[in-house]
Design a protein around this motif. Structure first.
Motif, PDB file in Angstrom:
ATOM      1  N   VAL A  59       5.412  -3.568  19.472  1.00  0.00           N
ATOM      2  CA  VAL A  59       5.069  -4.950  19.153  1.00  0.00           C
ATOM      3  C   VAL A  59       5.641  -5.844  20.248  1.00  0.00           C
ATOM      4  O   VAL A  59       6.840  -5.772  20.555  1.00  0.00           O
ATOM      5  CB  VAL A  59       5.641  -5.384  17.784  1.00  0.00           C
TER       6      VAL A  59
ATOM      7  N   HIS B 140       5.146 -11.628  18.729  1.00  0.00           N
ATOM      8  CA  HIS B 140       4.026 -11.235  17.880  1.00  0.00           C
ATOM      9  C   HIS B 140       4.507 -10.887  16.478  1.00  0.00           C
ATOM     10  O   HIS B 140       5.632 -10.480  16.292  1.00  0.00           O
ATOM     11  CB  HIS B 140       3.304 -10.037  18.482  1.00  0.00           C
TER      12      HIS B 140
ATOM     13  N   HIS C  23       3.668  -8.289  13.562  1.00  0.00           N
ATOM     14  CA  HIS C  23       2.944  -7.056  13.312  1.00  0.00           C
ATOM     15  C   HIS C  23       3.131  -6.646  11.856  1.00  0.00           C
ATOM     16  O   HIS C  23       4.254  -6.646  11.347  1.00  0.00           O
ATOM     17  CB  HIS C  23       3.460  -5.957  14.245  1.00  0.00           C
TER      18      HIS C  23
ATOM     19  N   THR D 207      10.282 -11.354  17.730  1.00  0.00           N
ATOM     20  CA  THR D 207       9.288 -10.353  17.343  1.00  0.00           C
ATOM     21  C   THR D 207       9.449 -10.090  15.846  1.00  0.00           C
ATOM     22  O   THR D 207      10.568  -9.911  15.374  1.00  0.00           O
ATOM     23  CB  THR D 207       9.529  -9.049  18.121  1.00  0.00           C
TER      24      THR D 207
ATOM     25  N   LEU E  15       8.292  -7.914  12.371  1.00  0.00           N
ATOM     26  CA  LEU E  15       7.657  -6.735  11.783  1.00  0.00           C
ATOM     27  C   LEU E  15       7.643  -6.955  10.270  1.00  0.00           C
ATOM     28  O   LEU E  15       8.710  -7.145   9.673  1.00  0.00           O
ATOM     29  CB  LEU E  15       8.495  -5.510  12.143  1.00  0.00           C
TER      30      LEU E  15
ATOM     31  N   CYS F 278      -0.312 -11.982  10.292  1.00  0.00           N
ATOM     32  CA  CYS F 278      -0.101 -10.998  11.358  1.00  0.00           C
ATOM     33  C   CYS F 278      -1.077 -11.134  12.520  1.00  0.00           C
ATOM     34  O   CYS F 278      -2.231 -11.492  12.341  1.00  0.00           O
ATOM     35  CB  CYS F 278      -0.184  -9.582  10.794  1.00  0.00           C
ATOM     36  N   ASN F 279      -0.587 -10.826  13.733  1.00  0.00           N
ATOM     37  CA  ASN F 279      -1.453 -10.723  14.902  1.00  0.00           C
ATOM     38  C   ASN F 279      -2.058  -9.332  14.990  1.00  0.00           C
ATOM     39  O   ASN F 279      -3.165  -9.164  15.486  1.00  0.00           O
ATOM     40  CB  ASN F 279      -0.666 -10.954  16.193  1.00  0.00           C
ATOM     41  N   SER F 280      -1.296  -8.339  14.567  1.00  0.00           N
ATOM     42  CA  SER F 280      -1.768  -6.962  14.643  1.00  0.00           C
ATOM     43  C   SER F 280      -1.272  -6.207  13.419  1.00  0.00           C
ATOM     44  O   SER F 280      -0.393  -6.691  12.694  1.00  0.00           O
ATOM     45  CB  SER F 280      -1.267  -6.308  15.933  1.00  0.00           C
ATOM     46  N   VAL F 281      -1.828  -5.028  13.200  1.00  0.00           N
ATOM     47  CA  VAL F 281      -1.528  -4.312  11.959  1.00  0.00           C
ATOM     48  C   VAL F 281      -1.598  -2.809  12.187  1.00  0.00           C
ATOM     49  O   VAL F 281      -2.350  -2.328  13.045  1.00  0.00           O
ATOM     50  CB  VAL F 281      -2.507  -4.750  10.833  1.00  0.00           C
ATOM     51  N   SER F 282      -0.775  -2.076  11.424  1.00  0.00           N
ATOM     52  CA  SER F 282      -0.862  -0.623  11.409  1.00  0.00           C
ATOM     53  C   SER F 282      -1.026  -0.183   9.969  1.00  0.00           C
ATOM     54  O   SER F 282      -0.409  -0.749   9.074  1.00  0.00           O
ATOM     55  CB  SER F 282       0.431   0.008  11.943  1.00  0.00           C
TER      56      SER F 282
ATOM     57  N   HIS G 103      -4.567   1.347  13.817  1.00  0.00           N
ATOM     58  CA  HIS G 103      -3.729   0.231  14.240  1.00  0.00           C
ATOM     59  C   HIS G 103      -4.436  -0.574  15.319  1.00  0.00           C
ATOM     60  O   HIS G 103      -5.377  -0.090  15.948  1.00  0.00           O
ATOM     61  CB  HIS G 103      -2.371   0.716  14.755  1.00  0.00           C
TER      62      HIS G 103
ATOM     63  N   PRO H 123      -4.881  -4.967  17.121  1.00  0.00           N
ATOM     64  CA  PRO H 123      -4.940  -6.386  16.804  1.00  0.00           C
ATOM     65  C   PRO H 123      -5.917  -6.619  15.655  1.00  0.00           C
ATOM     66  O   PRO H 123      -6.891  -5.864  15.514  1.00  0.00           O
ATOM     67  CB  PRO H 123      -5.464  -7.022  18.092  1.00  0.00           C
TER      68      PRO H 123
END
Lengths: 226, 329
Positions: free
Chosen positions: B28, B32, B34, B193, B195, B208-212, B222, B224
């Motif tokens: 990450v 960001h 995540h 950052t 999480l 969130c900007n990105s995800v898993s 996973h 963006p």
């Protein structure tokens, strides 16, 4: 009025009672203080070393919890105090008097009080201990800055219960040489059939116990922010 | 910036080995947010315990701004833990301490001077909007306020990473939004950052900007938000832009297809263009349109009558940049 007049002229009340009250208070204060000083660290160690605790150490836990605490708690106090007389003579130099009684009173209440401390510590949600660890607390800091303050309401309630039990035990210890209100009730109330002394003794013990309980409850509320 | 590489955690249960984390890798970037989403039992809690070093991972590495955490010696463990600030589901504030004293706790551990602690605590309480509650005890605060204190406390040691474990799962929807806004605000101001471990897709959508997607100890999808949504067959896409699971009954014969498009396409009149071009009746069965990851996305389920050249329609739609998935012929 006759009853009151004879009460004020009764040597059991006028001469023996003040000393007996002081002796009982001496036993209560010294034995309770000693129990707190020994019992809180012992309760913390019981909690920390128990399986699943912060620092599980099987042999310490087995010795403290299994042998010392459980076995001592199983011995009735009336027998323990008699069995401890030689030990008391060695420590205090005499087996009789309120100071001597404090030895068996302390040994008799420490295991019970340590268990109360351990239970109060166990009531703290594990998430709080995790939070303290995640923030970088050492184990010692967890105990001093988180566990003990968070468990303080429970520990305070435990101290109150313990002091009341010490008062009860001190009456028993009094009969076999400790002195205090227990011996007064036995010598005058039982052996001389002096019901006046018996009643007065009971009233005073009830007042002392209620005062301890009320003070303890007040202190518990003061430290409880839950 | 946090980088997790091939993190594995194996527990022993008697003679049985339980693999809780099976090679988790993710990275990450600084600033960001995540999201790690998964059902209970997917390994979320184990991941949290490994990241905070409450449990040591069996193998793999966790590095924060280039500093390796997973393998530190016991002596360095305490300072390593301070690189990651942690927000808990139930705040886990200390009841015996006031709001200000709770936030001061991590600073006390470092032996910070009293006057400096006071300044820092008042700045942090200002940041989370709780200045007037400095002397209140946690029992006097609402769930959302407690979580704000938890966030302030997590930020006290200036960590590089803010790890939030189900930060809103115990809160009502309105408070959830407030806390997520606060986390975004904190990220913007401190360039930290973040999480977020959660089981709520709404949290991922909003913050969130990105995800898993974590499943059985592995990250199965996973990327963006805008990329994972655009994958029409992806599970995250279905979870982020859900359509009703059941196919409608009593439909005339024909073809059911799902369309997914984004950005400028989402505001194009896709359906009417399709109807005119092929001279057919297009029936919309279900749809959702949402702003996700900064772009607008539309997910539609349409029904085409018998006799339509499905291949031609698919080719036409694909050429316009629309993802197509034929469900039922």
């Amino acid at each position: 009025m006759d009853w009151l007049t004879s009460l004020l002229e009764n040597p059991g009340i006028t001469t023996a009672l003040p000393d007996a009250i002081i002796e009982t208070l001496i036993m209560m204060v010294i034995a309770s203080a000693a129990t707190i000083v020994i019992g809180i660290p012992l309760g913390v160690v019981l909690f920390l070393t128990a399986p699943g605790g912060l620092t599980p150490v099987r042999w310490i836990s087995a010795i403290l919890s299994g042998l010392i605490v459980n076995i001592t708690r199983s011995i009735p106090y009336a027998i323990l105090m008699l069995a401890l007389i030689p030990f008391t003579q060695w420590i205090v130099g005499t087996g009789i008097g309120p100071y001597a009684a404090c030895v068996s009173l302390t040994i008799g209440t420490v295991p019970f009080f340590a268990r109360l401390v351990e239970t109060a510590l166990r009531d703290i949600p594990s998430g709080k201990i995790d939070a303290a660890l995640v923030m970088g607390s050492s184990r010692f800091q967890v105990v001093r800055k988180v566990l003990l303050p968070e468990a303080m309401p429970g520990i305070m309630a435990g101290i109150t219960t313990m002091v009341v039990i010490v008062i009860g035990y001190s009456a028993m210890a009094g009969i076999v040489g400790g002195g205090g209100l227990g011996r007064l009730a036995y010598n005058y109330g039982f052996q001389r059939f002096d019901s006046q002394v018996m009643i007065v003794t009971i009233v005073i013990i009830v007042i002392i116990v209620q005062a301890v309980q009320a003070t303890g409850d007040w202190l518990t509320r003061r430290v409880d922010h839950r | 910036m946090i980088t997790i590489t091939d993190l594995r955690k194996v527990y022993r249960q008697g003679s049985r080995e339980v693999v809780a984390l099976d090679g988790v890798s993710l990275s990450v970037a600084k600033g960001h947010i995540h999201g790690i989403i998964g059902h209970s039992g997917a390994g979320k809690s184990t991941l949290v315990r490994c990241l905070t070093l409450l449990d040591r991972p069996t193998s793999g590495s966790v590095s924060v701004d280039g500093r390796e955490l997973a393998g530190v010696s016991d002596r360095e463990l305490l300072s390593a833990r301070r690189k990651i600030g942690m927000v808990f589901q139930h705040a886990n504030l200390f009841d015996s301490r006031t709001t200000a004293e709770n936030v001061a706790y991590p600073l006390e551990l470092l032996g910070t001077k009293r006057s400096k602690i006071k300044d820092k605590v008042s700045n942090l309480l200002d940041l989370v909007g709780l200045t007037q509650f400095a002397n209140a005890y946690p029992s006097q605060l609402s769930g959302g306020q407690k979580q704000r204190v938890g966030i302030a406390r997590a930020l006290a040691t200036d960590p590089d990473v803010l790890l939030c474990d189900e930060p809103t799962s115990a809160l009502d929807p309105k408070t959830t939004d407030e806390i997520l806004e606060l986390i975004k605000d904190v990220r913007d101001r401190l360039e930290i950052t973040v999480l977020i471990i959660t089981h709520e897709m709404g949290v991922v959508k909003k913050a969130c900007n990105s995800v898993s997607l974590l499943e059985a100890g592995k990250i199965v999808e996973h990327g963006p938000i805008s990329e994972v949504v655009a994958d029409i067959d992806g599970r995250l896409s279905h979870a982020l832009l859900p359509l009703p699971g059941e196919m409608p009954q009593d439909l005339p014969p024909g073809t059911i297809m799902d369309l997914l498009y984004s950005g400028a396409d989402a505001v194009h009149p896709v359906i009417s263009t399709l109807a005119r071009q092929f001279d057919i009746d297009v029936n919309v069965l279900a749809g959702s349109v949402e702003d996700l990851g900064g772009a607008q996305f539309a997910h539609l389920r349409i029904h085409l009558p018998v006799g339509v050249d499905i291949d031609a329609v698919t080719a036409h739609l694909t050429a316009s940049g629309i993802a197509v998935s034929v469900k039922e012929a």
